[in-house]
Each structure stands twice: as structure tokens, then as C-alpha cells.
Design an enzyme around this catalytic site. Structure first.
Site, short mmCIF file in Angstrom:
data_model
loop_
_atom_site.label_atom_id
_atom_site.label_comp_id
_atom_site.label_asym_id
_atom_site.label_seq_id
_atom_site.Cartn_x
_atom_site.Cartn_y
_atom_site.Cartn_z
N CYS A 113 -12.60 16.06 -2.02
CA CYS A 113 -13.89 15.83 -2.98
C CYS A 113 -15.31 16.41 -2.53
O CYS A 113 -16.28 16.40 -3.08
CB CYS A 113 -13.87 14.25 -3.25
SG CYS A 113 -12.60 13.47 -3.98
N HIS A 258 -21.18 12.85 -5.99
CA HIS A 258 -19.75 12.90 -6.31
C HIS A 258 -19.35 11.64 -7.17
O HIS A 258 -19.64 10.68 -6.90
CB HIS A 258 -18.79 12.97 -5.07
CG HIS A 258 -17.35 12.86 -5.29
ND1 HIS A 258 -16.72 13.63 -6.08
CD2 HIS A 258 -16.41 12.21 -4.87
CE1 HIS A 258 -15.36 13.37 -6.13
NE2 HIS A 258 -15.33 12.15 -5.28
N ASN A 288 -12.77 10.82 -11.76
CA ASN A 288 -12.92 11.55 -10.77
C ASN A 288 -12.30 12.85 -10.79
O ASN A 288 -11.00 12.82 -10.58
CB ASN A 288 -12.61 10.85 -9.57
CG ASN A 288 -12.76 11.48 -8.19
OD1 ASN A 288 -13.01 12.72 -7.94
ND2 ASN A 288 -12.51 10.65 -7.00
C1 LIG Z 1 -9.51 1.58 -6.23
C2 LIG Z 1 -10.72 0.49 -6.19
C3 LIG Z 1 -11.21 0.48 -7.57
C4 LIG Z 1 -9.97 -0.94 -6.36
O1 LIG Z 1 -10.74 -1.97 -6.52
P1 LIG Z 1 -10.81 -3.31 -5.45
O2 LIG Z 1 -11.98 -4.13 -6.03
O3 LIG Z 1 -10.65 -2.41 -4.07
O4 LIG Z 1 -9.45 -3.83 -6.03
P2 LIG Z 1 -8.12 -4.14 -4.71
O5 LIG Z 1 -7.68 -3.02 -4.36
O6 LIG Z 1 -8.60 -5.26 -3.86
O7 LIG Z 1 -7.26 -4.74 -5.83
C5 LIG Z 1 -7.39 -6.00 -6.63
C6 LIG Z 1 -6.45 -6.11 -7.35
O8 LIG Z 1 -6.30 -5.40 -8.68
C7 LIG Z 1 -5.08 -4.78 -8.59
N1 LIG Z 1 -5.31 -3.51 -9.23
C8 LIG Z 1 -5.25 -2.30 -8.74
N2 LIG Z 1 -5.34 -1.26 -9.45
C9 LIG Z 1 -5.46 -1.87 -10.70
C10 LIG Z 1 -5.58 -1.36 -12.02
N3 LIG Z 1 -5.60 -0.14 -12.16
N4 LIG Z 1 -5.35 -2.35 -13.08
C11 LIG Z 1 -5.48 -3.58 -12.92
N5 LIG Z 1 -5.20 -4.10 -11.52
C12 LIG Z 1 -4.96 -3.12 -10.58
C13 LIG Z 1 -4.53 -4.63 -7.20
O9 LIG Z 1 -3.13 -4.76 -7.28
C14 LIG Z 1 -4.98 -6.11 -6.66
O10 LIG Z 1 -4.11 -6.89 -7.19
P3 LIG Z 1 -3.71 -8.35 -6.08
O11 LIG Z 1 -5.24 -9.05 -5.95
O12 LIG Z 1 -2.88 -9.18 -6.82
O13 LIG Z 1 -3.17 -7.58 -5.08
C15 LIG Z 1 -11.68 0.56 -5.14
O14 LIG Z 1 -11.22 0.07 -3.97
C16 LIG Z 1 -12.56 1.73 -5.01
O15 LIG Z 1 -12.95 2.36 -5.85
N6 LIG Z 1 -12.13 2.27 -3.97
C17 LIG Z 1 -12.47 3.91 -3.86
C18 LIG Z 1 -11.86 4.70 -4.38
C19 LIG Z 1 -12.32 6.08 -4.48
O16 LIG Z 1 -13.33 6.45 -4.82
N7 LIG Z 1 -11.28 7.15 -4.15
C20 LIG Z 1 -11.80 8.64 -4.42
C21 LIG Z 1 -12.74 8.73 -3.17
S1 LIG Z 1 -13.12 10.26 -3.27
#
Ligand SMILES: CC(C)(COP(=O)(O)OP(=O)(O)OC[C@H]1O[C@@H](n2cnc3c(N)ncnc32)[C@H](O)[C@@H]1OP(=O)(O)O)[C@@H](O)C(=O)NCCC(=O)NCCS
Length: 331
Positions: A113, A258, A288
Site C-alpha cells: 500500500c 492511502h 482499497n
Molecule cells: C478488518 C476490520 C474492518 C475489521 O473490523 P474489526 O472491528 O476489527 O472487526 P473484528 O475483526 O473484531 O471482527 C468483528 C466480527 O466481525 C466479523 N467479520 C469480519 N469480517 C466481516 C465481514 N466482512 N462481514 C461481517 N462480519 C465480519 C468477525 O468474524 C468478527 O466476528 P466475531 O466477533 O463473531 O468473531 C478492521 O480490523 C480494519 O479495518 N483493519 C485494518 C484493515 C486494513 O486497512 N487493511 C489494509 C491495510 S493497508
């Protein structure tokens, strides 16, 4: 010493729009969850036959037209991608060939990224040193063909889109414009926090049926760790850039972060104390697109009249590696 001016911008995104509702057909997710956690409403995914090289070519042609230049004016190509068309050679040489160029160098950057900001750093050094006068810098990504589009991969599958962005950079003797500085970093302790394990040259064969069964060819991520580091490193590296130039946050006219996640961008904006009108967000439409997010957002910002001569533009990126970086540009 000359400085580096951005004299043309361009982008290309595939025609196929994939809405959050469409994703609910393939995995257990919802429009509500995706919008609330990421700000993404839709993304573009390639259809059969489209390559990263071709998207890069289309973005480059638009940037060259914007710069009122011809491909023959390019002295070097720098291309950032984590999803090359082939293991080797990189997309840079395919782009060089498809632009009809004969022997200009083409460098592929592997900084995920942060690829565009890393590429800008290299191109700027080349131009300032006098080695090359005009550099084509491209960020391009096809994420959709590498995602686990099932409930197992939903945390990543909903985030990513495909697209390409390009800029034409050229030497300028005008002291009042150009790249002021770039600042790039990495921390390999987190290399496996967001990565794709297979195929791997550490193994023979590089990918096995067992790898595929286990889904090791799909990217995996510890989302919370990525989030935590992104919202710390991005403001930090913007402050580093400002301090290096004796400038303050209030001097920034436009920040292009980004586009990883709207919540990340909002937190970076909040930590810096910037108002909404100074921050570009288009993740709702494209998701993204990794190395392509910044040049796509830049091309759109230019076309929607959000940048004017003399403005201070700040670019900031964070991604897999971890890698991160910033750039300050007097427009
Ligand atoms: C990925 C992201 C959105 C997840 O959000 P979060 O608040 O951390 O959510 P969690 O990982 O705690 O997951 C919460 C729940 O949602 C669920 N979940 C994950 N993806 C899901 C989706 N697409 N749809 C529905 N539920 C989802 C998980 O399984 C989890 O369920 P559980 O509580 O039963 O275990 C967040 O962590 C994020 O944005 N991280 C940075 C990612 C990023 O930018 N990556 C690229 C970097 S360049």
C-alpha cells in the site's frame, strides 16, 4: 538542483461495479457491517481479459495526455504493485513495451500500500540528481483474483478493489513548486501481519495442493493490529514531513491518505486536526486498491478542482510490510 513536479495525472478503474449487496451472495456479510466498519459501498473488480499492465497503460495514457506529453518523453518507469501479472518479470517492462518504448528502464516497487509513496521517493531522487528528467510513476492492483470470496475470507474480501493510477513527474527549475520531501519507513517485525504466504520460492514446488486446500494462496491479516499501527504511523510520518520542512498541520491544503479504511482515514484526520474539506476520501466507491489508491484519489482531486497552484499537498500511506511513508508537494 531541479525539483520534481507532478505535471499529469490519470487513472483507470474496471467497469464492473461490485456492491456490498453483491458480496452478500458469496459470503456471510452485510452492507451495514461493511459500511460501518470500512466506509466502503462498492468497489471495481476486473472481468476476464483485463490485466494490471493494461490498466496501468490506460492510466498512463491519461496522465500523459494531461501532461500534454508523448510516451517518447518518458525517461524511466517506476511501477508499484503487489499483484503483478506474473511472478516475473514485473509489470513495469510489460507497460514499457505496451507504451511503445524501446529501452527506458522500468523499476517495479514492492512496498504494497506504500508502493506509490516509495516510488515517488525513488523517482524524486532520480530527477533531483539529474539522472532522469521525466519519470512515469504508476500504482496498479488487481486484488479481486486473489481474494478468498467466501465467509472464511470475508474480513479481507470486502476491503479490496482493482484499479490503476499514474502520474507524470518531470524536472522543474521553478523553485515555487514540486516535491518538498519524501519520508519512507518499514518494520519487518510485522511482515506476516498482512501477507500472502504462497506461492513461495522457499518451497519446492512453490505451491502445493495442500497450500491451496489450506488457503495459503489467499492474503491473511490481523486487522486490529494493522488498524492500530496505521493510525499511529500515518500521523507520525506526516508530522515528520512537516517538521523537515518547517511547516505545520495548518499549512496543509489537501491530505490524500492511502484509502485503507474510512475509519483509519478519519482517525488520522482527527489526530492531525484537519477539517473535512482538506482530506480526500473516495474509498466508498473503490475500496482499497492498494498501490493505486493515492494516484487515483489525486487524479480525481485534480479533476474536481480540489488542488490549485501553490497549494501544499500531503500524501501519506501505510501498508503490508509494515511499510509507510509521506510526501509533501507544493502544487
Ligand atoms: C478488518 C476490520 C474492518 C475489521 O473490523 P474489526 O472491528 O476489527 O472487526 P473484528 O475483526 O473484531 O471482527 C468483528 C466480527 O466481525 C466479523 N467479520 C469480519 N469480517 C466481516 C465481514 N466482512 N462481514 C461481517 N462480519 C465480519 C468477525 O468474524 C468478527 O466476528 P466475531 O466477533 O463473531 O468473531 C478492521 O480490523 C480494519 O479495518 N483493519 C485494518 C484493515 C486494513 O486497512 N487493511 C489494509 C491495510 S493497508
Amino acid at each position: 538542483m531541479p525539483s520534481t513536479a507532478i505535471v499529469g495525472t490519470g487513472f483507470y478503474v474496471p467497469e464492473r461495479v461490485v456492491t456490498n449487496d453483491e458480496l452478500t451472495r458469496y459470503m456471510d456479510t452485510s452492507d451495514e457491517w461493511i459500511v460501518e466498519r470500512t466506509g466502503i459501498r462498492e468497489r471495481r473488480w476486473v472481468t476476464d481479459g483485463m490485466s494490471g499492465t493494461e490498466m496501468a497503460r490506460r492510466a498512463s495514457v491519461m496522465a500523459l495526455e494531461d501532461a500534454r506529453m508523448a510516451a517518447a518523453d518518458i525517461d524511466a518507469i517506476v511501477l508499484g504493485t503487489l499483484s503483478p501479472d506474473h511472478f516475473f518479470p514485473g509489470n513495469g517492462v510489460f507497460l514499457q513495451r505496451d507504451l511503445g518504448l524501446e529501452s527506458v528502464p522500468a523499476l517495479d516497487i514492492r512496498a504494497q500500500c506504500s508502493g506509490f509513496v516509495y516510488g515517488l521517493s525513488v523517482a524524486d531522487a532520480w530527477i533531483r540528481s539529474g539522472q532522469f528528467r521525466t519519470v512515469l510513476l504508476v500504482g496498479v492492483e488487481i486484488q479481486s483474483t486473489g481474494l478468498d470470496i467466501s465467509t472464511r475470507g470475508r474480513d479481507l474480501a470486502v476491503l479490496f478493489g482493482d484499479g490503476a493510477g499514474a502520474v507524470v513527474l518531470t524536472a522543474t527549475e521553478d523553485d515555487d513548486r514540486g516535491v518538498l520531501s519524501t519520508h519512507i519507513h518499514s518494520d519487518g517485525r510485522y511482515a506476516e501481519t498482512l501477507w500472502t504466504e504462497a506461492a513461495s520460492s522457499r518451497k519446492n514446488p512453490r505451491i502445493s495442493a495442500e497450500d491451496i486446500e489450506a488457503g495459503r494462496h489467499f492474503p491473511t491479516m490481523t486487522g486490529k493490529d494493522v488498524f492500530k499501527h496505521a493510525v499511529t504511523r500515518m500521523p507520525e510520518v506526516v508530522q515528520e514531513a512537516l517538521a523537515a520542512n518547517d511547516l505545520e498541520v495548518a499549512d496543509i491544503d489537501l491530505l490524500i491518505p492511502h484509502q485503507a479504511n474510512l475509519r483509519i482515514s478519519k482517525m488520522v484526520q482527527h489526530r492531525l486536526g484537519l477539517p473535512d474539506h482538506k482530506v480526500v476520501n473516495n474509498i466508498d466507491r473503490y475500496g482499497n486498491t492498494t498501490a493505486a489508491t493515492i494516484p487515483i484519489a489525486l487524479a480525481e482531486a485534480v479533476r474536481s478542482d480540489r488542488l490549485h497552484a501553490g497549494d501544499l499537498l500531503c500524501l501519506v500511506a501505510f501498508g503490508s510490510g509494515f511499510t509507510w511513508g509521506s510526501a509533501l508537494i507544493r502544487w
